[in-house]
Design an enzyme around this catalytic site. Structure first.
Site, short mmCIF file in Angstrom:
data_model
loop_
_atom_site.label_atom_id
_atom_site.label_comp_id
_atom_site.label_asym_id
_atom_site.label_seq_id
_atom_site.Cartn_x
_atom_site.Cartn_y
_atom_site.Cartn_z
N ARG A 138 16.52 3.79 -66.95
CA ARG A 138 15.21 3.15 -66.83
C ARG A 138 15.07 2.01 -67.84
O ARG A 138 14.43 1.00 -67.56
CB ARG A 138 14.07 4.17 -67.00
CG ARG A 138 12.68 3.52 -67.09
CD ARG A 138 11.52 4.42 -66.68
NE ARG A 138 11.55 5.74 -67.25
CZ ARG A 138 11.28 6.03 -68.54
NH1 ARG A 138 10.97 5.08 -69.39
NH2 ARG A 138 11.32 7.28 -68.97
N TYR A 170 1.23 -16.53 -51.96
CA TYR A 170 1.75 -15.43 -51.14
C TYR A 170 0.68 -14.34 -51.11
O TYR A 170 0.16 -13.96 -52.16
CB TYR A 170 3.05 -14.92 -51.76
CG TYR A 170 3.55 -13.64 -51.16
CD1 TYR A 170 4.06 -13.62 -49.87
CD2 TYR A 170 3.50 -12.46 -51.88
CE1 TYR A 170 4.51 -12.43 -49.32
CE2 TYR A 170 3.96 -11.26 -51.33
CZ TYR A 170 4.46 -11.26 -50.06
OH TYR A 170 4.90 -10.10 -49.51
N ASP A 185 6.02 -19.04 -59.49
CA ASP A 185 6.72 -18.24 -58.49
C ASP A 185 7.73 -19.17 -57.82
O ASP A 185 7.37 -20.02 -57.02
CB ASP A 185 5.71 -17.67 -57.48
CG ASP A 185 6.38 -16.72 -56.47
OD1 ASP A 185 7.59 -16.86 -56.23
OD2 ASP A 185 5.66 -15.86 -55.92
N LYS A 222 14.40 -12.43 -51.32
CA LYS A 222 14.47 -13.57 -50.40
C LYS A 222 15.79 -14.32 -50.60
O LYS A 222 16.83 -13.78 -50.30
CB LYS A 222 13.23 -14.45 -50.59
CG LYS A 222 11.90 -13.66 -50.69
CD LYS A 222 11.53 -12.95 -49.41
CE LYS A 222 10.37 -11.97 -49.56
NZ LYS A 222 9.16 -12.50 -50.16
#
Ligand code: PLP
Length: 376
Positions: free
Chosen positions: A46, A98, A170, A195
């Site tokens: 983690r 977005y 972004d 993406k």
């Protein structure tokens, strides 16, 4: 080094214990302490993991940053950045960001305590006008989703910094191949690696890359490790595998999208094409200055409204009707449907993620679909 070389080599090397050219996958969740109790390498997955470290080093170098924190999705990366702020802080974001980011701000971060304003970022003056005494972050997305609005990153970063606020970009649609937010003055470059970076529509992920080491990055790192929205080792490995071909994929995405946009701009069944690579696009000049290519995304408004748009999407054979973007395959999406009743997206709008098929085949597919739908 040039970006093509960074994409293939950064963060990776031949494994000295086996000679393996391609990195191994380390699913181990835990790592042995030395006899004195210290950790010679890793501790617990983690907090850190060899595959995540490789991906983070590579993405950081691709963006020219000082550090990267990888997440299990683009949304998790964005949420961790917002949580690095404090309740009571004010964030300015684009009015057509977005929709997942808009919803995250409105439905999760505002109840958590952030203040949030949505502005049209095609003019830096709009950002300046929205600044409040407690503004701590300006979140930019360019080109924007789904209207391909272009924001001037350098000018907005300057407005943010003059107000004592951070500027985050972004960069999912631009990718470090086409757009370098940190070199333009932004403090953070953020990705949905789902993406273009992954590039094959088979792995979800996100990343935050910082321009400078320091308190902001330490806070994001703490949230990453403590809140635990981390990517699995295999997901990091898959993303890194995709990244190796990013520069060459982006060249072809740009070339194909430019050809598709030009064909659609002249088609009688299409009312409007939103693509910054077209000279008539309102953001063309800024995009030409701050991008190395105009990207693989475009949207069109089909003459005849929503029914005509849906009919065209229904007739497409090579373009797949699906959400998401940035993979090798071409996708088409009616955005208003997925964004829901509060959407401001025109009902006649179709968004295209132009893939790496031959552009002649993509153009022929669009022509036949427009004709079959009666839009020609
Ligand atoms: C997809 C996307 C996101 C969200 O990323 P996920 O990986 O789906 O969580 C954020 N910003 C942009 C521009 C996107 O396209």
């Amino acid at each position: 080094m040039n970006i093509e070389t960074i994409a293939i080599h950064a963060g990776q090397s031949v494994d000295p214990s086996t000679g393996a050219v391609i990195p191994a996958i380390y699913p181990s969740t835990t790592f042995e302490r030395a006899a004195d109790g210290s950790f010679p390498g890793y501790n617990y997955t983690r907090l850190d993991n060899p595959n995540r470290a490789m991906l983070e080093r590579c993405l950081s170098e691709l963006e020219g940053g000082a550090g990267c924190a990888a997440f299990s999705s683009g949304q998790a990366a964005a949420m961790s950045i917002f949580q690095a702020l404090r309740p009571g802080d004010h964030v300015i974001a684009p009015d057509d960001a977005y929709h997942g980011i808009t919803r995250l701000l409105r439905e999760t971060m505002v109840p958590w305590g952030l203040e949030y304003s949505a502005v049209d970022m095609t003019s830096p003056e709009n950002v300046r006008a929205a600044i409040r005494p407690n503004t701590r972050m300006v979140w930019v997305e360019t080109p924007s989703n789904p209207l391909l609005k272009v924001a001037d990153i350098a000018a907005i970063a300057e407005v943010a910094h003059a107000a004592g606020a951070l500027c985050a970009v972004d960069n999912t649609w631009g990718t470090p191949m086409l757009q370098r937010p940190l070199e333009l003055g932004a403090d953070l470059s953020v990705h949905s690696t789902t993406k273009y970076l992954g590039g094959h529509s088979d792995v979800l992920g996100g990343a935050a890359i910082v321009r400078e080491a320091g308190a902001l990055f330490e806070r994001i790192r703490f949230i990453q490790g403590n809140s635990g929205a981390v990517p699995a080792p295999f997901d990091c490995w898959l993303t890194l595998r995709g990244v190796r071909t990013l520069p060459y994929r982006m060249r072809a995405h740009c070339e194909n999208a430019q050809r598709v946009a030009q064909m659609l701009a002249e088609h009688p069944g299409i009312e409007r094409v939103h693509y910054p690579g077209l000279p008539g696009h309102p953001g063309h000049a800024v995009a030409a200055r701050q991008m190395r290519g105009f990207g693989g995304m475009l949207s069109v408004e089909v003459r005849g409204g929503q029914a005509a748009a849906m009919a065209v999407a229904a007739q497409l054979q090579i373009f797949t009707r699906a959400t998401s973007l940035g993979g090798v395959e071409s996708l088409v999406e009616h955005r208003a449907s997925i964004e829901g009743p509060e959407t401001k997206t025109p009902p006649s709008l179709l968004r295209l993620s132009v893939g790496l098929e031959h552009p002649d085949d993509l153009i022929a597919d669009l022509e036949q679909a427009l004709a079959a739908a009666g839009a020609a």
